[in-house]
Design a protein around this motif. Structure first.
Motif, PDB file in Angstrom:
ATOM      1  N   ASP A   1      27.873  -8.873  29.830  1.00 20.93           N
ATOM      2  CA  ASP A   1      27.669  -9.301  28.448  1.00 20.93           C
ATOM      3  C   ASP A   1      27.179 -10.744  28.448  1.00 20.93           C
ATOM      4  OD1 ASP A   1      27.791 -10.010  25.809  1.00 20.93           O
ATOM      5  OD2 ASP A   1      29.920  -9.568  25.536  1.00 20.93           O
TER       6      ASP A   1
ATOM      7  N   HIS B   1      22.547 -10.526  24.437  1.00 21.36           N
ATOM      8  CA  HIS B   1      22.139  -9.218  24.941  1.00 21.36           C
ATOM      9  C   HIS B   1      22.854  -8.967  26.259  1.00 21.36           C
ATOM     10  CE1 HIS B   1      19.367 -11.364  27.672  1.00 21.36           C
ATOM     11  NE2 HIS B   1      19.107 -12.120  26.625  1.00 21.36           N
ATOM     12  N   TYR B   2      22.643  -7.782  26.808  1.00 22.23           N
ATOM     13  CA  TYR B   2      23.339  -7.399  28.035  1.00 22.23           C
ATOM     14  C   TYR B   2      22.393  -7.409  29.225  1.00 22.23           C
ATOM     15  CZ  TYR B   2      27.606  -6.078  25.621  1.00 22.23           C
ATOM     16  OH  TYR B   2      28.774  -6.118  24.902  1.00 22.23           O
TER      17      TYR B   2
ATOM     18  N   GLU C   1      24.640  -0.945  22.726  1.00 18.14           N
ATOM     19  CA  GLU C   1      23.950  -2.070  23.358  1.00 18.14           C
ATOM     20  C   GLU C   1      23.055  -1.605  24.501  1.00 18.14           C
ATOM     21  OE1 GLU C   1      23.737  -5.116  22.443  1.00 18.14           O
ATOM     22  OE2 GLU C   1      25.192  -5.061  20.815  1.00 18.14           O
TER      23      GLU C   1
ATOM     24  N   ARG D   1      20.027   0.019  23.098  1.00 24.37           N
ATOM     25  CA  ARG D   1      19.138  -1.010  22.555  1.00 24.37           C
ATOM     26  C   ARG D   1      18.332  -1.677  23.666  1.00 24.37           C
ATOM     27  NH1 ARG D   1      19.690  -6.706  20.542  1.00 24.37           N
ATOM     28  NH2 ARG D   1      21.660  -6.800  21.634  1.00 24.37           N
ATOM     29  N   GLU D   2      18.985  -1.971  24.789  1.00 21.59           N
ATOM     30  CA  GLU D   2      18.281  -2.591  25.918  1.00 21.59           C
ATOM     31  C   GLU D   2      17.219  -1.640  26.489  1.00 21.59           C
ATOM     32  OE1 GLU D   2      18.413  -5.659  26.959  1.00 21.59           O
ATOM     33  OE2 GLU D   2      19.996  -6.221  25.538  1.00 21.59           O
TER      34      GLU D   2
ATOM     35  N   ASN E   1      14.326  -1.687  24.020  1.00 22.87           N
ATOM     36  CA  ASN E   1      13.589  -2.962  24.091  1.00 22.87           C
ATOM     37  C   ASN E   1      12.709  -3.015  25.341  1.00 22.87           C
ATOM     38  OD1 ASN E   1      14.687  -3.872  21.719  1.00 22.87           O
ATOM     39  ND2 ASN E   1      16.285  -5.092  22.691  1.00 22.87           N
TER      40      ASN E   1
ATOM     41  N   TYR F   1      13.718  -9.855  27.719  1.00 24.17           N
ATOM     42  CA  TYR F   1      14.254 -11.227  27.612  1.00 24.17           C
ATOM     43  C   TYR F   1      14.253 -11.891  28.988  1.00 24.17           C
ATOM     44  CZ  TYR F   1      15.977  -9.478  23.152  1.00 24.17           C
ATOM     45  OH  TYR F   1      16.077  -8.920  21.896  1.00 24.17           O
TER      46      TYR F   1
END
Length: 199
Positions: free
Chosen positions: A101, A105-106, A185, A188-189, A192, A199
């Motif tokens: 974490d 973001h992770y 999460e 979501r990653e 993305n 990122y």
């Protein structure tokens, strides 16, 4: 006279509460987990008041030599580091996946106990979250992210409860990451990354 008595009592209670909170924050509680890949993990988080020791994850691979990987972990006074959130054994090897974490973001880390440590590249986020390791550590691949996603969807709750880490540990009170939140999460990653939002 009564007012003075009440002030002394209230002050004593407040001091007692502060002392209890400080002592709870100094508790180091390790968790030990047997993994589905035959390995064993012991996680020792740092005190909530100081993160200089980092979060130590001792990993004993099946039939291999044990080693300790140390991750940076925030204290309550830091806002910009993060902490390990979940341990996921890989299905087809001795490697270990750590979901980290990183606040906004992770990150996903793959630990390979069959290869020696190799320094991180200059632009890798690993240098910001890993303090030390005897083994090779890589950034998680898209396949690794998918494996964590599948794991969160299918792992029995009792197993998840053993392998999820705490968000905050006050000694007598522990707060854990929730399965649904982690799954959201991770998804979501994956989204993305698939759409180029890296990122």
């Amino acid at each position: 006279m009564k007012r003075k008595y009440y002030l002394i009592t209230a002050g004593s209670i407040a001091l007692g509460v502060v002392i209890v909170i400080v002592l709870m924050g100094l508790v180091y509680r390790s968790i030990a987990v047997g993994l589905s890949n035959g390995g064993f993990v012991r996680v020792t988080p740092p005190s909530i008041w100081s993160s200089k020791d980092g979060c130590k994850i001792l990993y004993q691979p099946r039939g291999g030599k044990a080693g300790t990987v140390t991750f940076f972990e925030s204290s309550i006074f830091q806002l910009d580091v993060g902490q390990p959130a979940l341990i996921v054994p890989t299905a087809d090897s001795d490697s270990l996946l750590i979901l980290y974490d990183a606040d906004v973001h992770y990150r996903l880390v793959r630990i390979d106990p069959n290869k020696p440590f190799d320094k991180f590249s200059g632009n890798s986020y690993l240098s910001y979250i890993v303090q030390s390791s005897p083994w090779r550590i890589d950034e998680g691949t898209s396949n690794d992210w998918q494996e964590v996603c599948s794991y969160l969807k299918s792992v029995p709750q009792i197993t998840f409860d053993k392998q999820v880490l705490t968000t905050v540990d006050f000694g007598v009170a522990r707060f854990h990451y929730r399965r649904g939140d982690l799954l959201s999460e991770v998804q979501r990653e994956i989204y993305n990354t698939k759409h180029g939002y890296v990122y």
